[in-house]
Design a protein around this motif. Structure first.
Motif, PDB file in Angstrom:
ATOM      1  N   TYR A 101       0.785  -1.147   0.026  1.00 30.80           N
ATOM      2  CA  TYR A 101      -0.193   0.045   0.009  1.00 30.80           C
ATOM      3  C   TYR A 101       0.893   1.246  -0.076  1.00 30.80           C
ATOM      4  O   TYR A 101       0.514   2.290  -0.427  1.00 30.80           O
ATOM      5  CB  TYR A 101      -1.023  -0.029   1.129  1.00 30.80           C
ATOM      6  N   LYS A 236      -6.469   0.752  -2.345  1.00 26.95           N
ATOM      7  CA  LYS A 236      -6.078   0.601  -3.660  1.00 26.95           C
ATOM      8  C   LYS A 236      -6.619   1.788  -4.448  1.00 26.95           C
ATOM      9  O   LYS A 236      -6.298   1.963  -5.751  1.00 26.95           O
ATOM     10  CB  LYS A 236      -6.373  -0.386  -4.417  1.00 26.95           C
ATOM     11  N   GLU A 238      -7.645   5.701  -5.884  1.00 27.67           N
ATOM     12  CA  GLU A 238      -6.782   6.980  -6.126  1.00 27.67           C
ATOM     13  C   GLU A 238      -6.998   7.886  -5.244  1.00 27.67           C
ATOM     14  O   GLU A 238      -5.930   8.723  -4.570  1.00 27.67           O
ATOM     15  CB  GLU A 238      -7.220   7.696  -7.640  1.00 27.67           C
ATOM     16  N   LYS A 241      -4.623   6.777  -2.519  1.00 22.36           N
ATOM     17  CA  LYS A 241      -3.291   6.931  -2.841  1.00 22.36           C
ATOM     18  C   LYS A 241      -2.832   8.591  -2.832  1.00 22.36           C
ATOM     19  O   LYS A 241      -1.594   8.715  -2.683  1.00 22.36           O
ATOM     20  CB  LYS A 241      -3.082   6.431  -4.507  1.00 22.36           C
ATOM     21  N   PRO A 251       2.939   5.391  -3.360  1.00 25.43           N
ATOM     22  CA  PRO A 251       1.889   4.417  -3.013  1.00 25.43           C
ATOM     23  C   PRO A 251       2.267   3.146  -4.050  1.00 25.43           C
ATOM     24  O   PRO A 251       2.875   3.302  -4.978  1.00 25.43           O
ATOM     25  CB  PRO A 251       0.617   4.896  -3.839  1.00 25.43           C
TER      26      PRO A 251
END
Length: 251
Positions: A101, A236, A238, A241, A251
């Motif tokens: 992650y 996961k 955006e 991230k 990320p």
């Protein structure tokens, strides 16, 4: 009250019951270095999903011991990639659920402006009484600090000045309160708005230590927990991230 209101009240109650039935809780063990970003990610996840998160922060090694002893965690966000892999191999984590992650960065930091130069030469000069690191057997950032000092040929010289925190969170506390003049911490702890937020720092080049790949894994007891599964997916996105990048991680 009008008959019209009575007509839609049962539907409203049913909707509320359905929403409540869909909402679930996820208990998350989070490596101390990821405290600030995870709080923001969890708030966004709760807002979007309706699920609830219960966050615990600490050292990766301690969490491993707790998980193998039956602690009620659903998701584990480690500070390394080897501990989640070990849990997966031992059957304590869902096979195939593990992913990286974030990739962390190590920084030598002091709360005192000007003490740490941008090349880390302060380590060679040794003009300080104490330098803090996280316990290398418990915390991957501590292991990276030991690797760095070893690569620089300074481990033996600085060993008498080392003080250890049981997690990177405690290590940061040692330095921020001045109990140690400087120390190796996670960049995320001292990074805000694209820069070091206070004091002085040297971002340690990645070539001086193994990559700090931080893996998340779904624990076996939570394989049917919708909140746990949803959180793993959310990490996961955006949106997650972007938060991770904002704290200096990749990320």
């Amino acid at each position: 009250m009008s008959h019209a209101v009575f007509r839609w009240m049962p539907a409203l109650c049913l909707a509320l019951v359905s929403a409540s039935a869909l909402a679930a809780e996820v208990q998350v063990a989070v490596a101390a270095n990821f405290t600030a970003p995870m709080k923001l990610i969890a708030a966004e996840f709760e807002k979007e999903s309706g699920h609830q998160t219960v966050l615990s922060f600490g050292a990766t090694g301690k969490f491993y011991a707790q998980i193998t002893n039956g602690a009620p965690f659903d998701v584990f966000l480690s500070a390394d990639d080897s501990t989640p892999a070990k849990l997966e191999k031992e059957g304590a984590a869902v096979s195939g659920s593990r992913f990286t992650y974030a990739t962390g960065k190590l920084v030598l930091w002091s709360a005192q402006p000007g003490l740490v130069d941008d090349q880390g030469e302060v380590l060679k000069k040794g003009d300080f009484k104490k330098i803090a690191i996280a316990a290398p057997k418990l915390a991957p950032y501590g292991a990276a600090a030991v690797e760095t000092l070893t690569q620089l040929g300074l481990m033996d010289k600085l060993l008498p000045k080392l003080v250890q925190g049981e997690s990177i969170g405690q290590t940061y506390s040692f330095v921020s309160t001045g109990n140690a003049e400087l120390g190796f911490v996670a960049l995320s702890q001292v990074y805000e708005g694209g820069k070091i937020k206070s004091g002085s720092a040297w971002i340690v080049p990645g070539k001086l230590h193994s990559a700090i790949r931080q893996d998340a894994v779904l624990l076996s007891k939570a394989k049917d927990n919708p909140a746990a599964v949803a959180l793993m997916a959310f990490l996961k996105t955006e949106k997650a991230k972007a938060v991770i990048r904002s704290f200096g991680y990749e990320p």
